[in-house]
Design a protein around this motif. Structure first.
Motif, PDB file in Angstrom:
ATOM      1  N   GLY A  29      34.492  41.047  37.919  1.00  9.45           N
ATOM      2  CA  GLY A  29      33.768  39.685  37.892  1.00  9.45           C
ATOM      3  C   GLY A  29      34.177  38.728  38.815  1.00  9.45           C
ATOM      4  O   GLY A  29      33.299  37.857  39.293  1.00  9.45           O
ATOM      5  N   LEU A  30      35.592  38.785  39.166  1.00 11.18           N
ATOM      6  CA  LEU A  30      35.976  37.800  40.381  1.00 11.18           C
ATOM      7  C   LEU A  30      35.203  37.993  41.762  1.00 11.18           C
ATOM      8  O   LEU A  30      34.789  37.227  42.401  1.00 11.18           O
ATOM      9  N   ILE A  31      35.286  39.701  41.908  1.00  9.60           N
ATOM     10  CA  ILE A  31      34.433  39.888  43.408  1.00  9.60           C
ATOM     11  C   ILE A  31      32.699  39.440  43.201  1.00  9.60           C
ATOM     12  O   ILE A  31      32.464  38.939  44.108  1.00  9.60           O
ATOM     13  N   TYR A  32      32.399  39.468  42.003  1.00  8.75           N
ATOM     14  CA  TYR A  32      31.087  39.230  42.144  1.00  8.75           C
ATOM     15  C   TYR A  32      30.961  37.745  42.362  1.00  8.75           C
ATOM     16  O   TYR A  32      29.903  37.408  42.884  1.00  8.75           O
ATOM     17  N   ALA A  33      31.827  36.805  41.856  1.00 12.10           N
ATOM     18  CA  ALA A  33      31.408  35.609  41.839  1.00 12.10           C
ATOM     19  C   ALA A  33      31.948  35.138  43.324  1.00 12.10           C
ATOM     20  O   ALA A  33      31.300  34.230  44.062  1.00 12.10           O
ATOM     21  N   GLN A  34      32.983  35.805  44.093  1.00  8.74           N
ATOM     22  CA  GLN A  34      33.479  35.444  45.419  1.00  8.74           C
ATOM     23  C   GLN A  34      32.224  35.749  46.381  1.00  8.74           C
ATOM     24  O   GLN A  34      32.066  34.858  47.283  1.00  8.74           O
ATOM     25  N   GLY A  35      31.520  36.720  46.006  1.00 12.25           N
ATOM     26  CA  GLY A  35      30.451  37.014  46.718  1.00 12.25           C
ATOM     27  C   GLY A  35      29.256  35.868  46.806  1.00 12.25           C
ATOM     28  O   GLY A  35      28.894  35.616  47.774  1.00 12.25           O
ATOM     29  N   GLN A  36      29.006  35.488  45.629  1.00 10.58           N
ATOM     30  CA  GLN A  36      28.032  34.306  45.422  1.00 10.58           C
ATOM     31  C   GLN A  36      28.400  33.048  46.035  1.00 10.58           C
ATOM     32  O   GLN A  36      27.787  32.428  46.764  1.00 10.58           O
ATOM     33  N   ASN A  37      29.765  32.903  45.907  1.00  9.95           N
ATOM     34  CA  ASN A  37      30.345  31.617  46.440  1.00  9.95           C
ATOM     35  C   ASN A  37      30.632  31.733  48.067  1.00  9.95           C
ATOM     36  O   ASN A  37      30.241  30.603  48.717  1.00  9.95           O
ATOM     37  N   LEU A  38      30.720  33.042  48.546  1.00 10.82           N
ATOM     38  CA  LEU A  38      30.476  33.112  50.178  1.00 10.82           C
ATOM     39  C   LEU A  38      29.132  32.799  50.571  1.00 10.82           C
ATOM     40  O   LEU A  38      28.925  31.822  51.674  1.00 10.82           O
ATOM     41  N   ALA A  39      28.027  33.075  49.760  1.00  8.85           N
ATOM     42  CA  ALA A  39      26.693  32.660  50.108  1.00  8.85           C
ATOM     43  C   ALA A  39      26.474  31.166  50.012  1.00  8.85           C
ATOM     44  O   ALA A  39      25.744  30.591  50.708  1.00  8.85           O
ATOM     45  N   ARG A  40      27.295  30.704  49.035  1.00  7.42           N
ATOM     46  CA  ARG A  40      27.267  29.080  48.630  1.00  7.42           C
ATOM     47  C   ARG A  40      27.683  28.480  49.947  1.00  7.42           C
ATOM     48  O   ARG A  40      27.148  27.275  50.359  1.00  7.42           O
TER      49      ARG A  40
END
Length: 720
Positions: free
Chosen positions: A388-399
């Motif tokens: 879940g941390l990696i999923y969130a980090q991926g979206q935060n990179l896009a943000r």
């Protein structure tokens, strides 16, 4: 290093000074004792470098009665032996050893975790030849902790083996310092503060062990208090809505365990503090437990709600994301540096809610929200939490990419960021940053017609991730629109809200972030990402309404609206994607305002020629809560873009209505693959308050859905 940690060090460093009252006592012969001394590494310029050894005195004050926490005053320094040579400047780093007097405590039984006392496993050490001498080994990688690892670290004292080199028969002992996972040492100044910082951090123990019988235990207790200064920490726990026939509070598994630890006080306080907690609401309690300054209880809604077919998402997961995000933000508002999070039965969703909910783009602000470290409460579901941390980090990179100002996030800079991120997470990657000469060689004239209006050079970014064991397995190809700023060109946009067009490269940001995330997760699939990157600006060289250009596939395009530029750059990229013999092609673009009008921010619009591809995308979106909705790809819309006065195609439809559908019909003219999907993400580009676990700003959607889609496709080799 945080300012709070630094102040903790400043308060506690007095106990590290050479203040031994024994050095002022007279020997039986009546003369003052004189001992060779070296500078204190914590207070002077002397440091220890990795692999070096030096004798360092660390005697303890014999008297500390009546002193307040953090205020111990040093006694006058004893006379120095001038013949002693000073220690050379050295740096103290993890993994180094140094000999120093370490007072030994002999009593440690019956202590609980976090009680600022040594573990029962720590033994008192004596050495008649060198009182209190010990070896201090700074090594976070040791696997023999003397303290519960949940405390973050400890000093371990243990007997040392005999010296086989013919020297002294036995060293005084060894003290191993186990560094907490959240502590990072990057500068000499920080390295020199490592021991007191560890002592001042979350219940970490300074191993104060008595050097001799006449050192009062009061001194050790006072020094313990001075070194304690534990950082404030929050805890977020979930609670379910009570069933209609039940009035009892329904905690999660972790919440129920915590309530038992505090003898039912949490349940009692909840019952008298107000009405039952509603979904997504919070309630905070202070002073319930010594390890947690504050406990935030969050409402999770009904237990076991499952998939809501009307909403097209898993309601349990969405409730957890929203509730955990709300709880973590409340702890952050208290300016606590740490928070532990209840997994709530779904650690992945809890991690996503925590890290997505705390994210805020403040790179250029002087006043930033306080940094907070998030950890899982307990040990259940560590792997799912990490996912879940990696999923969130991926979206935060896009943000982050979408929020970045256009004068900094240029096509060249965008490509460099993705290259750096991708190569940092996997070695099975290849990055090609194609320049204008390459684009011209590929005859991508449609793409170049948009780029020529700006002085900023265009870039065609091509990234490869080879995760499958079969290198010949056909890849899934992602294509993303990469307009790093869209003014509309000659058909210029209204000035109001134009600043948001820095995020018009959201398609490129989400597909590249999804590939970075898949690489980090080591998903067994071959992926290719293509991102044509440029700016759309008005100038003497820019496209003009009525211009005609020839695309890479040979079709001519009449440009009647220069603000419909996204489809022009995607046309060449989509045709180029077929050269890789793809398993499927998926493109993402903030393409039309009409999609925002049609669906708003509720879902991404999907146009596809493949039922199997749609099924995979839809099922992935139900899990992530970042939903998709299928849109029509009728021949009705194709006729509106093929009826052009000057060319094969027109870049806008004949009529004003159905703008998102005519744009998808235009892209279809450059696709021959039987598995293709176009995602129009214009409506989900930005978040105001619609998604409770995302703060206001660029949303980075649907990155997590793309990652979940890739993961599912890697497990299904037959349908597509």
């Amino acid at each position: 290093m945080t300012s709070e940690a630094f102040h903790s060090f400043q308060k506690s460093k007095s106990f590290l000074t050479d203040v031994s009252a024994r050095s002022h006592q007279k020997s039986p012969g009546g003369k003052p004792e004189t001992r060779p001394r070296t500078p204190d590494p914590m207070l002077g310029p002397s440091f220890l470098r990795p692999g070096t050894r030096a004798r360092l005195p660390l005697p303890l004050a014999a008297s500390a009665q009546g002193q307040e926490r953090g205020s111990l005053s040093p006694s006058p320094p004893p006379p120095r032996d001038k013949s002693a040579a000073p220690s050379p400047p050295r740096l103290l780093r993890p993994g180094t050893r140094a000999r120093l007097p370490l007072p030994l405590a002999s009593s440690a039984q019956g202590q609980e975790r976090g009680s600022l006392s040594p573990s029962p496993r720590i033994k008192a050490l004596r050495n008649p030849r060198r009182e209190g001498a010990a070896l201090l080994s700074l090594g976070g990688g040791r696997k023999t902790p003397a303290w519960d690892p949940g405390c973050g670290g400890a000093f371990l004292a243990r007997p040392a083996p005999p010296d086989k080199g013919g020297g002294e028969k036995r060293r005084a002992g060894e003290a191993v310092l186990l560094s907490p996972p959240h502590l990072q040492v990057s500068t000499p100044a920080e390295a020199s503060m490592l021991p007191p910082l560890l002592a001042a951090s979350k219940p970490l123990l300074l191993q104060l062990l008595r050097r001799s019988k006449d050192v009062p235990m009061a001194a050790a207790a006072a020094l313990h208090a001075a070194a304690a200064a534990p950082a404030k920490q929050g805890l977020v726990l979930g609670i379910y809505a009570a069933e209609k026939d039940a009035s009892a509070t329904q905690f999660t598994k972790a919440g129920d365990a915590f309530d038992r630890v505090v003898s039912g006080k949490l349940k009692e306080l909840l019952s008298i503090s107000g009405p039952p907690l509603k979904k997504g609401k919070t309630r905070i309690f202070h002073g319930l437990h010594q390890n947690f300054s504050s406990v935030v209880v969050v409402g999770l809604g009904k237990k076991g709600a499952g998939v809501n077919e009307q909403e097209n998402w898993n309601e349990d997961k969405e409730n957890i994301r929203a509730a955990i995000a709300a709880g973590c933000r409340q702890v952050q508002d208290l300016e606590f540096p740490y928070v532990e999070v209840d997994p709530c039965g779904d650690p992945q969703a809890a991690a996503e809610g925590a890290f997505l909910g705390l994210y805020e783009y403040d790179e250029f602000k002087q006043k930033k929200k306080p940094a907070i470290e998030v950890q899982l409460y307990g040990s259940d579901g560590v792997e799912a939490w990490q996912k879940g941390l990696i999923y969130a980090q991926g979206q935060n990179l896009a943000r982050t990419l979408m929020e970045g100002p256009a004068n900094l996030v240029t096509p060249t800079r965008f490509a460099a960021v993705i290259e750096e991120k991708l190569k940092s997470v996997s070695s099975n990657v290849e990055v090609h940053i194609r320049d204008q000469a390459w684009i011209e060689d590929q005859e991508m004239r449609s793409f170049l017609s948009v780029a020529k209006g700006s002085e900023e050079p265009p870039v065609f970014l091509e990234i490869h991730y080879r995760g499958s064991n079969d290198t010949k397995e056909p890849p899934l190809v992602f294509v993303g629109k990469g307009i790093t700023f869209d003014s509309g060109g000659i058909s210029i946009k209204p000035s109001s809200g134009m600043d948001a067009m820095r995020a018009d490269m959201g398609g490129a940001a989400t597909i590249c972030s999804a590939i970075v995330t898949a690489a980090q997760l080591k998903v067994p699939i071959n992926l290719i990402g293509l991102a044509p990157l440029c700016e759309n600006l008005p100038s003497g060289k820019a496209n003009k309404p009525g211009d005609v250009v020839r695309a890479k596939n040979g079709k001519t395009i009449q440009i009647d609206n220069t603000d419909a530029e996204g489809r022009l750059i995607l046309a060449d990229a989509l045709f180029y994607a077929h050269s890789f013999n793809p398993r499927a092609i998926v493109d993402a673009a903030t393409l039309t305002g009409a999609m925002d009008v049609a669906l708003g921010s509720a879902a991404t619009g999907v146009f596809t020629n493949s039922q199997q591809l749609w099924n995979q995308l839809f099922e992935a979106s139900v899990v992530t809560g970042d939903r998709v909705w299928r849109m029509p790809l009728y021949e009705h819309y194709t006729k509106q873009v093929t009826d052009a006065q000057l060319a094969d195609l027109n870049n806008i439809g004949k009529y004003r209505s159905g703008g998102a559908c005519t744009a998808a019909a235009f892209l279809k003219e450059f696709v021959t693959s039987s598995h293709w999907a176009h995602l129009d993400i214009a409506g989900v580009m930005e978040n105001k308050d619609e998604v409770p676990y995302l703060r206001k700003g660029m949303a980075g959607r649907p990155t997590r859905t793309l990652v979940e889609f890739v993961t599912r496709l890697s497990q299904d080799k037959k349908s597509i």
